[in-house]
Scaffold this active site. Structure first.
Site, PDB file in Angstrom:
ATOM      1  N   ASP A  60      -7.653  50.243  70.648  1.00 13.39           N
ATOM      2  CA  ASP A  60      -8.636  51.597  70.525  1.00 13.39           C
ATOM      3  C   ASP A  60      -9.497  51.718  71.663  1.00 13.39           C
ATOM      4  O   ASP A  60      -9.561  50.713  72.341  1.00 13.39           O
ATOM      5  CB  ASP A  60      -9.051  51.645  69.243  1.00 13.39           C
ATOM      6  CG  ASP A  60     -10.142  50.707  69.225  1.00 13.39           C
ATOM      7  OD1 ASP A  60     -10.557  49.805  69.988  1.00 13.39           O
ATOM      8  OD2 ASP A  60     -10.775  50.787  67.996  1.00 13.39           O
ATOM      9  N   SER A  61     -10.118  52.577  71.861  1.00  5.15           N
ATOM     10  CA  SER A  61     -10.836  52.869  73.285  1.00  5.15           C
ATOM     11  C   SER A  61     -12.429  52.082  73.112  1.00  5.15           C
ATOM     12  O   SER A  61     -12.854  51.887  73.841  1.00  5.15           O
ATOM     13  CB  SER A  61     -11.054  54.233  73.310  1.00  5.15           C
ATOM     14  OG  SER A  61     -11.869  54.839  72.420  1.00  5.15           O
ATOM     15  N   PHE A  64     -14.910  54.470  68.567  1.00  2.00           N
ATOM     16  CA  PHE A  64     -15.018  54.480  67.221  1.00  2.00           C
ATOM     17  C   PHE A  64     -16.076  53.460  66.856  1.00  2.00           C
ATOM     18  O   PHE A  64     -17.250  53.945  66.027  1.00  2.00           O
ATOM     19  CB  PHE A  64     -13.611  54.525  66.470  1.00  2.00           C
ATOM     20  CG  PHE A  64     -14.122  54.525  65.030  1.00  2.00           C
ATOM     21  CD1 PHE A  64     -14.253  56.106  64.481  1.00  2.00           C
ATOM     22  CD2 PHE A  64     -13.974  53.892  64.015  1.00  2.00           C
ATOM     23  CE1 PHE A  64     -14.766  56.247  62.906  1.00  2.00           C
ATOM     24  CE2 PHE A  64     -14.418  53.895  62.697  1.00  2.00           C
ATOM     25  CZ  PHE A  64     -14.702  55.178  62.367  1.00  2.00           C
ATOM     26  N   ASP A 114     -13.022  58.508  73.730  1.00  2.00           N
ATOM     27  CA  ASP A 114     -13.394  59.772  73.064  1.00  2.00           C
ATOM     28  C   ASP A 114     -14.777  59.446  72.404  1.00  2.00           C
ATOM     29  O   ASP A 114     -15.305  58.589  72.093  1.00  2.00           O
ATOM     30  CB  ASP A 114     -12.377  60.167  72.217  1.00  2.00           C
ATOM     31  CG  ASP A 114     -12.283  59.153  70.968  1.00  2.00           C
ATOM     32  OD1 ASP A 114     -12.318  57.922  71.214  1.00  2.00           O
ATOM     33  OD2 ASP A 114     -11.736  59.658  69.598  1.00  2.00           O
ATOM     34  N   GLY A 195     -10.793  61.447  64.629  1.00  3.35           N
ATOM     35  CA  GLY A 195     -11.910  62.005  63.946  1.00  3.35           C
ATOM     36  C   GLY A 195     -11.609  62.725  62.538  1.00  3.35           C
ATOM     37  O   GLY A 195     -12.102  63.560  62.016  1.00  3.35           O
ATOM     38  N   ASP A 245      -2.658  54.000  61.679  1.00  2.00           N
ATOM     39  CA  ASP A 245      -3.226  52.567  61.476  1.00  2.00           C
ATOM     40  C   ASP A 245      -4.186  52.775  60.250  1.00  2.00           C
ATOM     41  O   ASP A 245      -4.750  53.678  60.213  1.00  2.00           O
ATOM     42  CB  ASP A 245      -3.909  52.141  62.729  1.00  2.00           C
ATOM     43  CG  ASP A 245      -5.264  52.771  63.005  1.00  2.00           C
ATOM     44  OD1 ASP A 245      -5.215  54.175  63.222  1.00  2.00           O
ATOM     45  OD2 ASP A 245      -6.349  52.312  62.551  1.00  2.00           O
ATOM     46  N   CYS A 283       8.617  44.846  44.036  1.00  2.00           N
ATOM     47  CA  CYS A 283       8.458  44.462  45.257  1.00  2.00           C
ATOM     48  C   CYS A 283       9.164  43.053  45.630  1.00  2.00           C
ATOM     49  O   CYS A 283       8.847  42.317  44.728  1.00  2.00           O
ATOM     50  CB  CYS A 283       6.726  44.259  45.566  1.00  2.00           C
ATOM     51  SG  CYS A 283       6.472  43.426  47.099  1.00  2.00           S
ATOM     52  N   CYS A 285       8.346  41.090  48.191  1.00  2.00           N
ATOM     53  CA  CYS A 285       7.671  40.372  49.241  1.00  2.00           C
ATOM     54  C   CYS A 285       7.658  38.858  48.827  1.00  2.00           C
ATOM     55  O   CYS A 285       7.697  38.536  47.693  1.00  2.00           O
ATOM     56  CB  CYS A 285       6.512  41.023  49.401  1.00  2.00           C
ATOM     57  SG  CYS A 285       4.941  40.494  48.241  1.00  2.00           S
ATOM     58  N   CYS A 288       5.219  38.463  45.992  1.00  2.00           N
ATOM     59  CA  CYS A 288       5.624  38.763  44.533  1.00  2.00           C
ATOM     60  C   CYS A 288       6.798  37.919  43.961  1.00  2.00           C
ATOM     61  O   CYS A 288       7.137  37.597  42.820  1.00  2.00           O
ATOM     62  CB  CYS A 288       6.170  40.112  44.528  1.00  2.00           C
ATOM     63  SG  CYS A 288       4.583  41.226  44.650  1.00  2.00           S
ATOM     64  N   HIS A 314       0.913  40.877  50.371  1.00  2.00           N
ATOM     65  CA  HIS A 314       1.496  41.892  49.621  1.00  2.00           C
ATOM     66  C   HIS A 314       1.313  43.122  49.747  1.00  2.00           C
ATOM     67  O   HIS A 314       2.344  44.098  50.122  1.00  2.00           O
ATOM     68  CB  HIS A 314       1.037  41.978  47.951  1.00  2.00           C
ATOM     69  CG  HIS A 314       1.553  42.913  47.202  1.00  2.00           C
ATOM     70  ND1 HIS A 314       2.800  43.122  46.610  1.00  2.00           N
ATOM     71  CD2 HIS A 314       0.857  43.830  46.833  1.00  2.00           C
ATOM     72  CE1 HIS A 314       3.113  44.402  46.082  1.00  2.00           C
ATOM     73  NE2 HIS A 314       1.702  44.865  46.199  1.00  2.00           N
TER      74      HIS A 314
END
Ligand SMILES: [Zn+2]
Length: 337
Positions: A60-61, A64, A114, A195, A245, A283, A285, A288, A314
């Site tokens: 990211d920039s 944030f 930004d 935003g 994300d 699930c 995974c 699980c 999980h």
């Protein structure tokens, strides 16, 4: 994209992320700039090499985090002066510097600098913030194009690093449109809608995405930042969003909140104390397949480090599974473009 703030998706090693099918993860420029430092990372060959992650990375920039974590911010047209949340030291981020830092980290995708407009914001405030974001987008892209060859893994033929622009505009549809059109003219490699998920009602989030998405080129990646709950990411993906994300699956996991095919469950609840079933019966995974709810609860109760690891694995498997299913269904329906 799982979020790997400090060059790690908290509690989960990279080989496990690979086995879960994570193709790209996000790292935070602000955190890595402060510690261990972008120049140190450049000297070590870039973030991929430092963290031993051969798949895609997005940074990211830093904007944030500068706005949400640091103290004593002072915003001017040139950039933002702020104090580190770690040691109070003073730093100045301009669009050019934010891009330089990201090029030093050497991720595959860099984001333009930004200003994330807060919610709620008056029209005048949102307009002023947007003016800044659009000017900074231009400067970010110019810097990126001029300095791209400095990426730690660039060679004589350059590198495949990309730069995405970020649509802001608060919760004002016309401002959002204006921003999207301007960024498309600038011809970024991809476009993000930022935003959002800043405290607004979900209908408003949806409205802003629906407004902006058709204005962004469908042949380039379209990325909604910082979302969301499982049902949200499915909905947005079906609308045509390509990337998202969110810290939710990982952060919630560390607090014992598991996302399952039957809804959310708080594994700390007493009702799971002797529950011999898996976290989610639907699930497959590794967590699980192997561990019971009773064991996951016990680890939380005992404050064991493994609790965070297993819960996070999980939740990530659940999120990545949603995206895999949606992609398959959309491909079948023939509208996967
Ligand atoms: Zn599972």
């Amino acid at each position: 994209m799982p979020v790997g703030t400090q060059g790690t998706v908290k509690a989960v090693p990279q080989d496990v992320l690979e086995s879960l099918g994570a193709e790209i993860i996000l790292a935070n420029t602000y955190h890595l700039y402060l510690r261990p430092g972008h120049e140190a990372i450049r000297r070590m060959g870039g973030l991929h090499r430092l963290m031993s992650w051969p798949r895609a990375l997005l940074t990211d920039s830093g904007g944030f985090q500068v706005f949400s974590l640091s103290a004593l911010r002072k915003v001017t047209d040139d950039g933002v002066r702020f104090r580190s949340h770690l040691d109070g030291s003073s730093h100045f981020f301009t669009p050019e510097h934010a891009i330089d830092v990201q090029i030093a980290l050497g991720a595959d995708i860099a984001m333009s600098f930004d200003e994330c407009t807060e919610y709620p914001a008056t029209r005048a405030r949102a307009e002023e913030s947007l003016r800044l974001t659009m000017a900074w987008a231009r400067r970010s892209l110019d810097r990126f194009r001029a300095h791209l060859s400095r990426a730690p893994w660039a060679d004589a033929t350059g590198c495949g690093m990309q730069c995405f622009g970020i649509v802001q505009g608060g919760m004002y549809r016309d401002l959002r449109r204006q921003c999207a059109e301007r960024l498309v003219e600038m011809d970024f490699d991809g476009y993000a809608i930022g935003g959002l998920s800043v405290g607004e009602p979900r209908e408003l989030t949806l409205e802003m995405i629906a407004e902006v998405l058709p204005l962004l080129r469908a042949d380039k990646p379209r990325y909604v930042m910082g979302v969301g709950y499982p049902e949200e990411i499915e909905q947005y993906a079906r609308m045509g969003v390509d990337m998202m994300d969110c810290v939710l699956p990982t952060r919630a996991a560390r607090h014992g909140l598991l996302f399952t095919s039957e809804g959310r469950l708080n594994i700390k609840n007493k009702q799971f104390a002797e529950d011999q079933g898996p976290a989610d019966a639907a699930c497959d995974c590794p967590v699980c397949r192997r561990y019971t709810r009773a064991y996951l609860r016990h680890l939380m109760q005992a404050g064991e480090a493994l609790a965070a690891t297993l819960n996070t694995i999980h939740n990530l498997a659940f999120y990545l599974g949603i995206m895999r299913r949606v992609r398959t269904e959309m491909d079948k329906a023939g509208n996967g473009e």
